[in-house]
Design a protein around this motif. Sequence first.
Motif, mmCIF file in Angstrom:
data_model
loop_
_atom_site.group_PDB
_atom_site.id
_atom_site.type_symbol
_atom_site.label_atom_id
_atom_site.label_comp_id
_atom_site.label_asym_id
_atom_site.label_seq_id
_atom_site.Cartn_x
_atom_site.Cartn_y
_atom_site.Cartn_z
ATOM 1 N N ILE A 131 1.020 -1.022 -0.063
ATOM 2 C CA ILE A 131 -0.066 0.123 0.004
ATOM 3 C C ILE A 131 1.158 1.264 0.056
ATOM 4 O O ILE A 131 1.898 1.446 0.993
ATOM 5 C CB ILE A 131 -0.875 0.114 1.131
ATOM 6 N N ALA A 132 0.515 2.171 -0.831
ATOM 7 C CA ALA A 132 1.471 3.447 -1.115
ATOM 8 C C ALA A 132 0.702 4.527 -1.492
ATOM 9 O O ALA A 132 -0.422 4.337 -1.993
ATOM 10 C CB ALA A 132 2.728 3.330 -2.292
ATOM 11 N N ASN A 133 1.273 5.554 -1.120
ATOM 12 C CA ASN A 133 0.472 7.039 -1.556
ATOM 13 C C ASN A 133 -1.001 7.229 -0.876
ATOM 14 O O ASN A 133 -1.643 7.770 -1.764
ATOM 15 C CB ASN A 133 0.466 7.201 -3.129
ATOM 16 N N ALA A 134 -1.132 6.679 0.111
ATOM 17 C CA ALA A 134 -2.519 6.873 0.684
ATOM 18 C C ALA A 134 -2.426 7.658 1.939
ATOM 19 O O ALA A 134 -1.270 7.380 2.690
ATOM 20 C CB ALA A 134 -3.082 5.568 1.006
ATOM 21 N N LEU A 135 -3.342 8.233 2.374
ATOM 22 C CA LEU A 135 -3.067 9.212 3.823
ATOM 23 C C LEU A 135 -2.908 8.232 5.008
ATOM 24 O O LEU A 135 -2.098 8.303 5.511
ATOM 25 C CB LEU A 135 -4.471 9.969 3.900
ATOM 26 N N PHE A 136 -3.765 7.084 5.181
ATOM 27 C CA PHE A 136 -3.836 5.816 6.096
ATOM 28 C C PHE A 136 -3.380 4.756 5.125
ATOM 29 O O PHE A 136 -4.085 4.470 4.213
ATOM 30 C CB PHE A 136 -4.975 5.862 6.845
ATOM 31 N N GLY A 137 -2.452 3.707 5.658
ATOM 32 C CA GLY A 137 -2.508 2.661 4.893
ATOM 33 C C GLY A 137 -3.651 1.775 5.184
ATOM 34 O O GLY A 137 -4.555 1.552 4.435
ATOM 35 N N VAL A 138 -3.697 1.326 6.323
ATOM 36 C CA VAL A 138 -4.850 0.483 6.707
ATOM 37 C C VAL A 138 -5.588 1.142 8.015
ATOM 38 O O VAL A 138 -4.862 1.323 8.926
ATOM 39 C CB VAL A 138 -4.636 -1.027 7.196
ATOM 40 N N TYR A 139 -6.779 1.281 7.824
ATOM 41 C CA TYR A 139 -7.540 1.921 8.875
ATOM 42 C C TYR A 139 -8.565 0.837 9.576
ATOM 43 O O TYR A 139 -9.704 0.615 8.492
ATOM 44 C CB TYR A 139 -8.183 3.208 8.252
ATOM 45 N N LEU A 140 -8.600 0.452 10.727
ATOM 46 C CA LEU A 140 -9.739 -0.152 11.444
ATOM 47 C C LEU A 140 -10.565 0.509 12.182
ATOM 48 O O LEU A 140 -10.144 1.231 13.175
ATOM 49 C CB LEU A 140 -9.236 -1.294 12.488
ATOM 50 N N ARG A 141 -11.797 0.736 11.761
ATOM 51 C CA ARG A 141 -12.860 1.669 12.668
ATOM 52 C C ARG A 141 -13.852 0.534 13.293
ATOM 53 O O ARG A 141 -14.485 0.071 12.281
ATOM 54 C CB ARG A 141 -13.227 2.660 11.660
ATOM 55 N N GLU A 142 -13.852 0.505 14.323
ATOM 56 C CA GLU A 142 -14.936 -0.512 14.837
ATOM 57 C C GLU A 142 -14.830 -2.024 14.167
ATOM 58 O O GLU A 142 -15.828 -2.247 13.631
ATOM 59 C CB GLU A 142 -16.100 0.264 14.868
ATOM 60 N N ALA A 143 -13.710 -2.459 14.253
ATOM 61 C CA ALA A 143 -13.500 -3.732 13.296
ATOM 62 C C ALA A 143 -13.009 -4.756 14.191
ATOM 63 O O ALA A 143 -11.924 -5.366 14.060
ATOM 64 C CB ALA A 143 -12.667 -3.420 12.168
ATOM 65 N N PRO A 144 -13.935 -5.057 15.150
ATOM 66 C CA PRO A 144 -13.463 -6.218 16.201
ATOM 67 C C PRO A 144 -13.027 -7.550 15.390
ATOM 68 O O PRO A 144 -13.681 -7.878 14.417
ATOM 69 C CB PRO A 144 -14.596 -6.573 16.972
ATOM 70 N N GLY A 145 -11.930 -8.336 15.891
ATOM 71 C CA GLY A 145 -11.163 -9.603 15.394
ATOM 72 C C GLY A 145 -10.607 -9.146 13.899
ATOM 73 O O GLY A 145 -10.051 -10.142 13.583
ATOM 74 N N ALA A 146 -10.196 -8.084 13.789
ATOM 75 C CA ALA A 146 -9.440 -7.990 12.299
ATOM 76 C C ALA A 146 -8.046 -8.538 12.585
ATOM 77 O O ALA A 146 -7.419 -8.431 13.611
ATOM 78 C CB ALA A 146 -9.628 -6.391 12.123
ATOM 79 N N ARG A 147 -7.637 -8.879 11.232
ATOM 80 C CA ARG A 147 -6.168 -9.305 11.288
ATOM 81 C C ARG A 147 -5.667 -8.577 10.247
ATOM 82 O O ARG A 147 -6.189 -8.519 9.000
ATOM 83 C CB ARG A 147 -6.031 -10.852 11.114
ATOM 84 N N VAL A 148 -4.180 -7.960 10.404
ATOM 85 C CA VAL A 148 -3.412 -7.056 9.315
ATOM 86 C C VAL A 148 -2.136 -7.505 9.431
ATOM 87 O O VAL A 148 -1.331 -7.560 10.164
ATOM 88 C CB VAL A 148 -3.548 -5.566 9.652
ATOM 89 N N GLU A 149 -1.918 -8.437 8.281
ATOM 90 C CA GLU A 149 -0.579 -9.184 8.260
ATOM 91 C C GLU A 149 0.039 -9.061 7.129
ATOM 92 O O GLU A 149 -0.325 -9.163 5.827
ATOM 93 C CB GLU A 149 -1.171 -10.909 8.524
ATOM 94 N N ALA A 150 1.296 -9.091 7.271
ATOM 95 C CA ALA A 150 2.387 -9.076 6.029
ATOM 96 C C ALA A 150 2.013 -8.083 4.957
ATOM 97 O O ALA A 150 2.305 -8.330 3.577
ATOM 98 C CB ALA A 150 2.356 -10.687 5.339
ATOM 99 N N ASN A 151 1.909 -6.983 5.308
ATOM 100 C CA ASN A 151 1.582 -5.795 4.411
ATOM 101 C C ASN A 151 2.958 -4.813 4.510
ATOM 102 O O ASN A 151 3.497 -4.918 5.370
ATOM 103 C CB ASN A 151 0.301 -5.112 4.657
ATOM 104 N N VAL A 152 3.142 -4.352 3.290
ATOM 105 C CA VAL A 152 3.872 -3.202 3.141
ATOM 106 C C VAL A 152 3.205 -1.873 2.828
ATOM 107 O O VAL A 152 2.606 -1.952 2.124
ATOM 108 C CB VAL A 152 5.102 -3.513 2.073
#
Length: 460
Positions: A131-152
């Motif tokens: 993920i590039a050139n975005a204000l936020f890369g990954v945004y979790l908003r009220e996202a219980p149980g989320a998994r964010v893995e092995a991203n650049v």
Amino acid sequence: MTAAGLLAALIAAQAGGDMPSVAPGQLEGRPPPGEASPLQARVDAAPAGATVEVGPGTYDGDLVIDRPLRLVGRGRPLLRGSGKGSVVRIRAAGVTVAGFDVDGRGGGDLGRDSSGVHVSAPGAVVRDNRIANALFGVYLREAPGARVEANVVRGIRGKDPGEKGSGIHVWNTDGFTLAGNDIADCRDGLYIQSSPHGTILRNSVRDLRYAIHFMYSDDNVFEDNLFERSDAGGVLMYSRRLVFRRNRFLHNRGFASVGLLLKACDDSLAEDNLLADNARGVFLEGSYRNLLRRNVVAESDTALVVYDSCGENRIEGNAFIANLTSLTLVGRRTDTVLDGNYWSDNDEPDLDGDGVSDRPFVLGSLFDHLRGNLTAADLLAQSLAAAALGVAERAFPVLAPSEVADRRPLARPPSLPAVPRPSPRPRRPDPLGLAGSLAALAAGGALLAGARPRRHAEAP
């Protein structure tokens, strides 16, 4: 928004129509047709639980996923957003997005949390994306149980920190996992707010404002991460029962930089971490009942900064190696307990050979006390005036502030095998110095114990 307005917006989204303009703080919905990804029709047609595979190519526009499915890239397809909002918007439980390059085109709106991938539903998985050139890369908003893995994640190059968001931003999310991500050039690397019960593992975060930043987030664990070359490695605030082990806080330097800061943090445990080459190693303010044990704090300008607003903290079994100053106490006194630590500038003897120096090790000097309470004193840290003040302190001890001492200082470095090694690419010109110190520490440190430098208060 009124109930009628909200209902109309939902109907428009389901029908594929334009959403009304999104006010700050509201969720981005379905983009207008001119900004939508060509993949939107495939996603809309897929049944719940399906896997939608996307082949190589470039897909311009923003995408909403509002049903449970797996969106999987083969051959690293590029999702290039409209530049006006989040590129991928997850709005249903149980969605996976994996295997994509994501380009935010440097656009969007901080007030609407525009992101490479924006999640506002439970159980999402965001894996193996670049993920590039975005204000936020990954945004979790009220996202219980989320998994964010092995991203650049790479932020928008050239923007000031205040003009861009975090690499991974977690808000009001209970039970999340952030693992194996590589983040640079954002505002903060990992920002966690009002989000308990998280697990943060094996991330590499560098070259930004704060590498990891906690606010009002209790009962989180973070282990085996690298936080380096930022204004601060870790900034932990207004949180309780944090546990962090085997992390590296390295090369965080600047006027007010710090390896690890705890402000109004209580009942936390820090063990087996490496904090090296930071302007300040550990900074404690307004924090209670924290335990720091078996950590290495090395080659920092000041190893410990402790405010008298702290209480009932314990610092034990750590190794403090080659720091310019052991302690800066801000205020007149502290009840922080220092016990059984190794200090490389401790020259007290161990005549009975029990591994503990025969007398307590007094930390800091009168000048160190002044530099903690007078902002301008840092300018004189290496001056003749500082040396003269040290002489006066020894001649007239009535000038000295309340004594802070390790009552049972170790005469030899302890073996701390769980502490990680330093970064393979440290900024300092002599990387072998710290590596050699840590090797000596793990082996028992006979050479280091026999060649201790003089105490800082006596330095010319």
